[in-house]
Each structure stands twice: as C-alpha cells, then as structure tokens.
Design a protein around this motif. Structure first.
Motif, short mmCIF file in Angstrom:
data_model
loop_
_atom_site.label_atom_id
_atom_site.label_comp_id
_atom_site.label_asym_id
_atom_site.label_seq_id
_atom_site.Cartn_x
_atom_site.Cartn_y
_atom_site.Cartn_z
N THR A 74 -9.81 10.94 -3.27
CA THR A 74 -9.30 11.71 -4.34
C THR A 74 -7.83 11.36 -4.49
OG1 THR A 74 -8.60 13.65 -2.97
CG2 THR A 74 -10.88 13.73 -3.88
N THR A 75 -7.10 11.76 -5.44
CA THR A 75 -5.94 11.77 -5.56
C THR A 75 -5.02 11.93 -4.55
OG1 THR A 75 -6.11 11.86 -8.16
CG2 THR A 75 -3.87 11.87 -7.44
N GLU A 76 -5.33 13.07 -4.04
CA GLU A 76 -4.65 13.80 -2.78
C GLU A 76 -4.70 12.96 -1.62
OE1 GLU A 76 -6.72 15.75 -4.68
OE2 GLU A 76 -5.15 16.85 -5.94
N GLU A 77 -6.01 12.44 -1.36
CA GLU A 77 -6.26 11.55 -0.45
C GLU A 77 -5.74 10.03 -0.50
OE1 GLU A 77 -10.71 13.22 0.85
OE2 GLU A 77 -10.68 11.76 -0.76
N ILE A 78 -5.61 9.69 -1.54
CA ILE A 78 -4.95 8.49 -1.69
C ILE A 78 -3.29 8.64 -1.43
CG2 ILE A 78 -4.03 6.94 -3.64
CD1 ILE A 78 -6.89 7.10 -4.90
N ALA A 79 -2.73 9.61 -1.85
CA ALA A 79 -1.44 9.96 -1.67
C ALA A 79 -1.03 10.15 -0.05
CB ALA A 79 -1.08 11.07 -2.44
N SER A 80 -2.07 10.67 0.44
CA SER A 80 -1.85 10.79 2.21
C SER A 80 -2.03 9.47 2.89
CB SER A 80 -2.98 12.03 2.53
OG SER A 80 -2.83 12.06 3.76
N PHE A 81 -3.02 8.64 2.27
CA PHE A 81 -3.38 7.48 2.74
C PHE A 81 -2.21 6.54 2.37
CE2 PHE A 81 -4.84 3.02 2.07
CZ PHE A 81 -5.40 2.75 3.48
N VAL A 82 -1.54 6.51 1.42
CA VAL A 82 -0.18 5.57 1.15
C VAL A 82 0.77 6.19 2.11
CG1 VAL A 82 1.72 5.01 -0.56
CG2 VAL A 82 -1.06 5.13 -1.17
N ASP A 83 1.11 7.22 2.35
CA ASP A 83 2.07 7.77 2.92
C ASP A 83 2.15 7.67 4.38
OD1 ASP A 83 3.45 9.10 0.77
OD2 ASP A 83 2.60 11.02 1.29
N THR A 84 0.73 7.61 4.92
CA THR A 84 0.38 7.22 6.30
C THR A 84 0.58 5.90 6.48
OG1 THR A 84 -1.05 9.22 6.41
CG2 THR A 84 -1.50 7.59 8.30
N THR A 85 0.08 5.05 5.77
CA THR A 85 0.10 3.49 5.94
C THR A 85 1.66 3.32 5.62
OG1 THR A 85 -1.92 3.22 4.75
CG2 THR A 85 -0.60 1.44 4.78
N PHE A 86 2.51 3.64 4.72
CA PHE A 86 3.91 3.57 4.69
C PHE A 86 4.59 3.93 6.13
CE2 PHE A 86 8.35 4.73 3.99
CZ PHE A 86 8.78 3.58 3.28
N GLU A 87 4.34 4.94 6.68
CA GLU A 87 4.94 5.43 8.08
C GLU A 87 4.63 4.30 9.04
OE1 GLU A 87 7.29 7.49 8.40
OE2 GLU A 87 7.30 8.13 6.40
N PHE A 88 3.16 4.12 8.81
CA PHE A 88 2.66 2.88 9.94
C PHE A 88 3.44 1.77 9.93
CE2 PHE A 88 -0.24 -0.35 11.41
CZ PHE A 88 -0.41 0.10 12.70
N LEU A 89 3.35 1.17 8.66
CA LEU A 89 4.02 -0.27 8.53
C LEU A 89 5.70 -0.09 8.84
CD1 LEU A 89 1.93 -1.43 5.63
CD2 LEU A 89 1.86 -2.23 7.84
N ARG A 90 6.07 0.91 8.41
CA ARG A 90 7.73 1.04 8.61
C ARG A 90 7.88 0.87 10.00
NH1 ARG A 90 11.20 6.01 6.29
NH2 ARG A 90 9.92 6.87 8.10
N ASP A 91 7.10 1.73 10.99
CA ASP A 91 7.32 1.96 12.42
C ASP A 91 7.05 0.49 13.16
OD1 ASP A 91 8.04 3.04 14.75
OD2 ASP A 91 5.97 3.06 15.19
N VAL A 92 5.98 -0.07 12.72
CA VAL A 92 5.53 -1.37 13.32
C VAL A 92 6.25 -2.51 13.07
CG1 VAL A 92 3.50 -2.91 13.65
CG2 VAL A 92 3.20 -0.39 13.82
N LEU A 93 6.28 -2.63 11.60
CA LEU A 93 7.24 -3.84 11.24
C LEU A 93 8.66 -3.92 11.41
CD1 LEU A 93 5.21 -4.75 8.04
CD2 LEU A 93 4.92 -5.68 10.38
N GLY A 94 9.14 -2.48 11.55
CA GLY A 94 10.43 -2.24 11.90
C GLY A 94 10.84 -2.84 13.43
N ARG A 95 9.89 -2.98 14.01
CA ARG A 95 10.19 -3.33 15.63
C ARG A 95 10.21 -4.80 15.79
NH1 ARG A 95 6.34 1.03 18.88
NH2 ARG A 95 7.14 2.64 17.60
N TYR A 96 9.83 -5.68 14.69
CA TYR A 96 9.71 -7.09 14.71
C TYR A 96 11.12 -7.59 15.07
CZ TYR A 96 4.89 -7.75 13.19
OH TYR A 96 3.49 -7.71 13.22
N ASP A 97 11.25 -8.83 15.47
CA ASP A 97 12.57 -9.65 15.44
C ASP A 97 12.60 -10.77 14.86
OD1 ASP A 97 14.81 -10.18 16.25
OD2 ASP A 97 14.39 -11.01 18.13
N PRO A 98 13.08 -10.79 13.66
CA PRO A 98 13.86 -9.99 13.01
C PRO A 98 13.01 -8.87 12.40
CG PRO A 98 13.90 -11.87 11.67
CD PRO A 98 12.93 -12.17 12.94
#
Length: 122
Positions: A74-98
């Motif tokens: 659903t639209t709500e599930e997509i929004a939740s999926f995008v938010d969760t994916t964004f947070e996950f990628l921001r956290d994991v990829l932010g730890r890369y060097d660089p």
C-alpha cells in the motif's frame, strides 16, 4: 561615496569541530561540506572549499526478499519501506571510508514473483 550602497568583499574562514560520539570525523566532514555547499549555492555565493568536494552519484538497487508473502504494498507500506531503507543505507554507507552520504531514496517499482511447483496428471 555612500557606504550604505557599497558592496564589500568579505573573506570568512569557518572551522567545525565535533565530538565523535555518533559519527566518525570523515562522515562529519562530508556532511558539513555538503550542507555548506548546498546553502551557498542556493544563495548564489561563490566559495572556495579547502577540502575535497563530494561528488553526487546515482545508483539503482534491487532487493529480493525470500520467505515473504507476495503482495502489492500500500502507499503507507511503501512510505515506511522507503524511510526504513533510507535510514539503513544512511547508517551503513555512512560508515564506509570514505563515507557515502545518502540524500534521497525513491521507490520506483515492485515486482512479484511466485515459485510454482506443478505436477502433471499421469
């Protein structure tokens, strides 16, 4: 000569210090320079950064989930999926060097696949 109607060049040097509690110094530097450049660009102010300038890149990621019932989100599930994916990628990829700074995640398609086992009647 009216001082109120005269433009002056102002040279400013900005230093940022942080306490490495949540993010490593490399990631803080990336965030600071990225946000500063965005701010200055919005105001058409030219600056000369004294550090490497982050380069934007775009990528497409395909995720496959096994063991999940196939259904259209659903639209709500997509929004939740995008938010969760964004947070996950921001956290994991932010730890890369660089570090990699995630600015946006967009959901562009969903594909359902069904594994079917069929038998023929003898």
């Amino acid at each position: 000569f009216d001082i109120n109607k005269t433009c002056h060049t102002i040279n400013t040097l900005v230093s940022v210090e942080h306490y490495p509690v949540k993010f490593p110094p490399e990631r803080v530097g990336l965030i600071c320079i990225s946000k500063t450049l965005d701010f200055m660009e919005e105001r058409s102010i030219t600056i000369t950064p004294l550090v490497p300038v982050p380069q934007p890149v775009e990528t497409r990621i395909s995720l496959t989930f096994k063991g999940v019932d196939p259904m259209i989100m659903t639209t709500e599930e997509i929004a939740s999926f995008v938010d969760t994916t964004f947070e996950f990628l921001r956290d994991v990829l932010g730890r890369y060097d660089p570090p990699i700074l995630i600015e946006d995640v967009a959901f562009d398609a969903q594909e359902l696949r069904f594994d079917v086992i069929a038998t023929e009647d003898a």
